[in-house]
Design an enzyme around this catalytic site. Structure first.
Site, short mmCIF file in Angstrom:
data_model
loop_
_atom_site.label_atom_id
_atom_site.label_comp_id
_atom_site.label_asym_id
_atom_site.label_seq_id
_atom_site.Cartn_x
_atom_site.Cartn_y
_atom_site.Cartn_z
N HIS A 124 24.48 29.42 -20.70
CA HIS A 124 23.85 28.82 -19.52
C HIS A 124 23.75 27.32 -19.74
O HIS A 124 24.01 26.80 -20.84
CB HIS A 124 22.49 29.44 -19.24
CG HIS A 124 22.56 30.70 -18.43
ND1 HIS A 124 23.00 30.73 -17.13
CD2 HIS A 124 22.24 31.98 -18.75
CE1 HIS A 124 22.96 31.96 -16.67
NE2 HIS A 124 22.50 32.75 -17.64
N ASP A 174 25.01 22.58 -15.02
CA ASP A 174 25.46 23.33 -13.85
C ASP A 174 25.98 22.43 -12.73
O ASP A 174 27.07 22.67 -12.20
CB ASP A 174 24.32 24.18 -13.29
CG ASP A 174 24.10 25.46 -14.08
OD1 ASP A 174 24.94 25.78 -14.95
OD2 ASP A 174 23.09 26.15 -13.84
#
Length: 353
Positions: free
Chosen positions: A130, A160
């Site tokens: 992540h 992200d």
């Protein structure tokens, strides 16, 4: 009026985070984005993601990727598309029969965007991860946080969205431009670890030139100084300072009554930063955030209040620019950047027909 990307057709394989953000950017500016979802909807909020801002401005197509007829339909769509964006682990698209070798043979001008954390190759390529992991490995996370404290991650903005989705949007448009010149599409391997690294290019420049200590919270732009930091006010709220340049720093000292304290003449002396920061913190704690705004708003002191999510849309500057918009009862950031000749259409959570 059509947006700047009117005429561009994008196939998006539903996912979360950076892929949808890249496709939101493209769709915001007029691209036709067809989002391929699992039957029943792939949105995180149900109802095919109609409450997910990242999924706005899309056409949606529910297809079962285990169905050979669905795979054939995707291949047919890809024959006339400009861009395809997927965020599966390496090898998944190949196993579906939708890898770049197949689809570029069908459509040699296709741009095939591959959004992953670790990239298509390298020892960590097949592993899960992540944002926090990608920015950690890139070196970026090490630079965020207070002196002597633990690394503090800026939610999932750097991996992200900045290093992932935004880089993908740039990458596929660069590849589209190349395809227009050469007639040849290509694969865009967008890895968030690479993106987080390149977002830190200025920090690496400082570090390489001996202007950045390899520690948190002791440098020019990481909260190490007294003139580039956040401070709590008397009402428990916060303000931000960024008074780097001498003229802006002088104005800050003048407006806050600190100009007569000769210690503040040592602006760029790291040995003075700690004691001066303590003085500035004590000063800002004496008034409320609104009182400091009344004193410093409208000046070049490089000052701004730290606004909450509930407050930001109502600030006069954001309201005047239309930085936030509303659709279906959801407040969300407006499309950016702004184009003078091809402004972005109003965003729609319900999608495009």
């Amino acid at each position: 009026m059509p947006g700047a990307l009117d005429g561009l057709t994008v196939l998006e394989f539903a996912g979360i985070g950076p892929g949808p953000f890249a496709c939101m950017m493209l769709a915001d500016h007029g691209a036709r984005v067809i989002r391929i979802e699992r039957p029943g909807g792939a949105g995180r909020f149900g109802d095919a993601g109609n409450r997910d801002i990242l999924n706005r401005n899309r056409e949606r197509l529910a297809l079962d990727l285990k169905d050979p007829d669905a795979i054939a339909q995707i291949r047919e769509l890809a024959r006339s598309a400009d861009v395809l964006i997927e965020g599966f682990r390496p090898g998944v698209m190949e196993r579906l029969g939708l890898g770049p070798e197949v689809l570029l043979a069908d459509n040699p001008r296709l741009v095939f965007g591959r959004m992953t954390g670790w990239g298509q190759e390298g020892p960590m390529a097949p592993l899960a991860g992540h944002d926090i992991n990608y920015i950690a490995l890139s070196g970026a996370l090490h630079t965020y946080g207070p002196a002597g404290g633990k690394p503090s991650f800026p939610v999932n903005a750097v991996g992200d969205f900045g290093g992932g989705g935004m880089l993908m949007a740039f990458g596929v448009l660069a590849a589209v431009f190349s395809a227009q010149q050469t007639g040849k599409g290509q694969v865009v391997d967008c890895a968030m670890v690479d993106g987080a690294a390149i977002l830190s290019a200025m920090t690496w420049s400082f570090f390489g030139n001996g202007q950045w200590r390899d520690q948190r919270g002791v440098n020019l732009l990481d909260g190490g100084t007294h003139f580039y930091d956040t401070y709590e006010t008397a009402d428990g709220k916060w303000i931000s300072l960024g008074s780097i340049e001498p003229q802006f720093y002088a104005l800050l000292l003048e407006r806050t009554g600190l100009k007569d304290d000769l210690a503040f003449a040592r602006q760029m002396d790291p040995a003075a930063w700690g004691p001066l920061k303590a003085k500035v913190a004590a000063l800002f704690a004496t008034r409320t955030r609104d009182e400091w705004c009344a004193l410093l708003d409208g000046t070049d002191a490089c000052f701004a209040p730290v606004l909450s999510l509930g407050e930001a849309p109502h600030h006069p500057h954001n309201a005047a620019r239309g930085t936030f918009v509303e659709d279906g009862g959801m407040v969300m950031p407006a499309p950016a950047p702004r184009f003078s000749g091809t402004p972005a259409p109003a965003p729609s959570l319900a999608g495009r027909s």
